[in-house]
Design a protein around this motif. Sequence first.
Motif, PDB file in Angstrom:
ATOM      1  N   SER A 103       2.963  -5.457  -7.891  1.00  0.00           N
ATOM      2  CA  SER A 103       3.994  -4.861  -8.739  1.00  0.00           C
ATOM      3  C   SER A 103       5.051  -4.105  -7.944  1.00  0.00           C
ATOM      4  CB  SER A 103       3.355  -3.920  -9.766  1.00  0.00           C
ATOM      5  OG  SER A 103       2.576  -2.935  -9.131  1.00  0.00           O
ATOM      6  N   TYR A 104       4.816  -3.902  -6.654  1.00  0.00           N
ATOM      7  CA  TYR A 104       5.821  -3.259  -5.801  1.00  0.00           C
ATOM      8  C   TYR A 104       6.853  -4.271  -5.304  1.00  0.00           C
ATOM      9  CZ  TYR A 104       7.753  -0.478  -1.938  1.00  0.00           C
ATOM     10  OH  TYR A 104       8.595   0.200  -1.088  1.00  0.00           O
ATOM     11  N   ALA A 105       6.582  -5.535  -5.447  1.00  0.00           N
ATOM     12  CA  ALA A 105       7.357  -6.591  -4.795  1.00  0.00           C
ATOM     13  C   ALA A 105       8.853  -6.500  -5.093  1.00  0.00           C
ATOM     14  CB  ALA A 105       6.825  -7.958  -5.225  1.00  0.00           C
ATOM     15  N   TYR A 106       9.638  -6.777  -4.053  1.00  0.00           N
ATOM     16  CA  TYR A 106      11.094  -6.893  -4.200  1.00  0.00           C
ATOM     17  C   TYR A 106      11.562  -8.069  -3.355  1.00  0.00           C
ATOM     18  CZ  TYR A 106      11.373  -4.505   0.359  1.00  0.00           C
ATOM     19  OH  TYR A 106      11.227  -4.167   1.681  1.00  0.00           O
ATOM     20  N   GLU A 107      12.736  -8.591  -3.689  1.00  0.00           N
ATOM     21  CA  GLU A 107      13.307  -9.718  -2.960  1.00  0.00           C
ATOM     22  C   GLU A 107      14.293  -9.187  -1.927  1.00  0.00           C
ATOM     23  OE1 GLU A 107      12.428 -12.853  -3.301  1.00  0.00           O
ATOM     24  OE2 GLU A 107      11.071 -12.524  -5.008  1.00  0.00           O
ATOM     25  N   LEU A 128       2.742   3.924 -11.276  1.00  0.00           N
ATOM     26  CA  LEU A 128       1.850   2.803 -11.553  1.00  0.00           C
ATOM     27  C   LEU A 128       0.524   3.292 -12.130  1.00  0.00           C
ATOM     28  CD1 LEU A 128       1.754  -0.249 -11.408  1.00  0.00           C
ATOM     29  CD2 LEU A 128       0.820  -0.069  -9.098  1.00  0.00           C
ATOM     30  N   ILE A 129       0.029   4.411 -11.616  1.00  0.00           N
ATOM     31  CA  ILE A 129      -1.215   4.978 -12.149  1.00  0.00           C
ATOM     32  C   ILE A 129      -1.017   5.364 -13.616  1.00  0.00           C
ATOM     33  CG2 ILE A 129      -2.770   6.953 -12.024  1.00  0.00           C
ATOM     34  CD1 ILE A 129      -2.453   6.863  -8.979  1.00  0.00           C
ATOM     35  N   ALA A 130       0.132   5.947 -13.923  1.00  0.00           N
ATOM     36  CA  ALA A 130       0.415   6.338 -15.305  1.00  0.00           C
ATOM     37  C   ALA A 130       0.454   5.133 -16.238  1.00  0.00           C
ATOM     38  CB  ALA A 130       1.741   7.098 -15.373  1.00  0.00           C
ATOM     39  N   GLU A 131       0.793   3.967 -15.682  1.00  0.00           N
ATOM     40  CA  GLU A 131       0.880   2.739 -16.480  1.00  0.00           C
ATOM     41  C   GLU A 131      -0.426   1.954 -16.480  1.00  0.00           C
ATOM     42  OE1 GLU A 131       4.121   0.748 -14.628  1.00  0.00           O
ATOM     43  OE2 GLU A 131       5.671   2.038 -15.540  1.00  0.00           O
ATOM     44  N   GLY A 150      -3.390  -3.492  -9.974  1.00  0.00           N
ATOM     45  CA  GLY A 150      -2.999  -3.954  -8.643  1.00  0.00           C
ATOM     46  C   GLY A 150      -3.087  -2.898  -7.565  1.00  0.00           C
ATOM     47  N   LEU A 151      -3.419  -1.657  -7.933  1.00  0.00           N
ATOM     48  CA  LEU A 151      -3.557  -0.594  -6.937  1.00  0.00           C
ATOM     49  C   LEU A 151      -4.966  -0.601  -6.363  1.00  0.00           C
ATOM     50  CD1 LEU A 151      -1.889   2.735  -8.141  1.00  0.00           C
ATOM     51  CD2 LEU A 151      -1.360   1.439  -6.070  1.00  0.00           C
ATOM     52  N   ASP A 152      -5.073  -0.536  -5.055  1.00  0.00           N
ATOM     53  CA  ASP A 152      -6.383  -0.358  -4.450  1.00  0.00           C
ATOM     54  C   ASP A 152      -6.802   1.099  -4.659  1.00  0.00           C
ATOM     55  OD1 ASP A 152      -8.479  -1.423  -2.293  1.00  0.00           O
ATOM     56  OD2 ASP A 152      -7.910   0.638  -1.780  1.00  0.00           O
ATOM     57  N   PRO A 153      -7.978   1.347  -5.211  1.00  0.00           N
ATOM     58  CA  PRO A 153      -8.351   2.729  -5.542  1.00  0.00           C
ATOM     59  C   PRO A 153      -8.460   3.647  -4.330  1.00  0.00           C
ATOM     60  CG  PRO A 153     -10.196   1.213  -5.898  1.00  0.00           C
ATOM     61  CD  PRO A 153      -8.986   0.375  -5.672  1.00  0.00           C
ATOM     62  N   THR A 154      -8.915   3.107  -3.207  1.00  0.00           N
ATOM     63  CA  THR A 154      -9.024   3.943  -2.007  1.00  0.00           C
ATOM     64  C   THR A 154      -7.646   4.344  -1.513  1.00  0.00           C
ATOM     65  OG1 THR A 154     -11.094   2.842  -1.389  1.00  0.00           O
ATOM     66  CG2 THR A 154      -9.952   4.085   0.318  1.00  0.00           C
TER      67      THR A 154
END
Length: 576
Positions: free
Chosen positions: A76-80, A299-302, A306-310
């Motif tokens: 979800s961080y991806a950009y072109e 992203l956590i709020a949403e 896709g976030l690695d918890p560590t």
Amino acid sequence: MTTTVSRVRAAYARIEATDRPEIWIDLRPREEVEAEARELDARVAAGERLPLAGRVFAAKGNIDVRGLPTTAGCPSYAYEPAADAPVVARLRAAGAIVLGTTNLDQFATGLVGTRSPYGAVRSALDPTRVGGGSSSGSAVAVALGIVDFALGTDTAGSGRVPAAFNGIVGLKPTRGLVPAAGVVPACASLDCVTVFARTLPEAEQALAVMASPPGRELPALPPRAPGPWRVAVVPRGRLGELEEGWAEAYEAVVARLADAGASVREIDPAPFTEAAAMLYEGAFVAERYTAVGGFVDKLIAEGGEGLDPTVAGIITRARDIPAHRLFADQARLATLRARALAELGDADALLLPTTPGHPTLAEVAADPLGANARLGRFTNSTNLFDLAAVAVPAGEVDGLPFGVMLIGPAFTDERLAALARSLEPEVRLAVVGAHLTGQPLNPQLLSLGARLDRTTTTAPLYRLHALRTDPPKPGLVHVGEGGAAIETEVWRLPAQGLGRLLAMLPRPMTLGRVELADGSRIPGFLCEPSALEDAEDITRYGSWREFAWARQATTHPHPHPHPHPHPPTNHHPTDE
């Protein structure tokens, strides 16, 4: 002559053969890459000088590659990106072709290679062990012979730990020597773009293309006094806990340096290891929150998909570090750096194991923070102290790569590489077919500086098949029960030669561990099981040579009179 097109086709074939999808985040379409390769071949044929023509490379997934999304290991961080990162652009301008972006510990936060929604990257040589992070995909792509070199980044050791775990070279240049623009930062003040390659010359060539005039004034480095290399080392009692056999492997490298004429002296590593602990335990980790903390919070709020918890835990905890703690840590770091440089004195380099051990996937899963912290014991302080480093293979322990680092003052990169060349170890290679003495591909070994060590057999665990290839060659397959002992030559060759041989290896051949009659396991030529479908089982002959002579006797009245010819004494392929 090898063309860029043929090299590209070999790379994609190798991707398919290795079947390691976790290495990649995004691959460029094969048709697009082949079209670029044809254009490069035409430019070379027209006389254009492209020093990296015929080379393929990969870029870590936090480095911008035009036409592919930059993810930093988080979908979800991806950009072109609008353009290549400068390092990628310079390599492409020199004729190298980028295949794609590689997997990493998310947001370059980790040394293990498992902190990614794209999958855990496994070691190239032992899939039960981690590939090393955060530049895991890049290192494994090099080690498996898919690409000639690859780009990583290094903040805490990410350009060196994966090199050690996969038996390749990792160059971590002086900060500022290579531009870091177009790279998603981990800690922007510490980040370096790094190079992985199977040989030191290949890594140096790529680094030279990427390097730019220093962005800061060169330090007044005194000219090196004449005499032998001066190398600082650490006595066993001060190395801390290492995996079994690693202290002995380190001491063997120290002895090899001394035997080669280097002046070796012991130092106290305490300032280095104390600073290493500060990278994550101190206030410096707050810079990771500066880089991507706002995105991670959102992203956590949403829901955190896709976030690695560590990784998320490390970054969010850094949010609340008070500013006064950073100033206190900066003062302490300055004191430790002064002590470290005083310990080094006039030494050209400090020699250290790259890591204290090589954990399994299960060990990292059981203790993700502790396992990662242990891996940075020797690497974390390098960028904090503004030092350069090169990580190189230095032998094996229990059949797995063992690596060491040479660390020196800023802008002594060339000096470190020169010293590293004196550490190049030899490796053993098991040969059962077309690379045997007197066989058609034996000149490949000779051209790499290989020499015959002994003739033996495999353990009785293998079957041999005659493959339908040109030139004819056998396929050795491990079957366990129902196998037989197969005649084997053991060759010794420089470690970098093995890397070059792997890059030339065509399908269906692969490189794996071959168990010999004495129980030892060394690298050797095996083959893909799919190649055996129409191949004759020739195990009964016990030897590729015996099969070849039997076949020759069928078609010619006088078989070879010397069934076991002596190897040539002059090792030049032109004499074959």
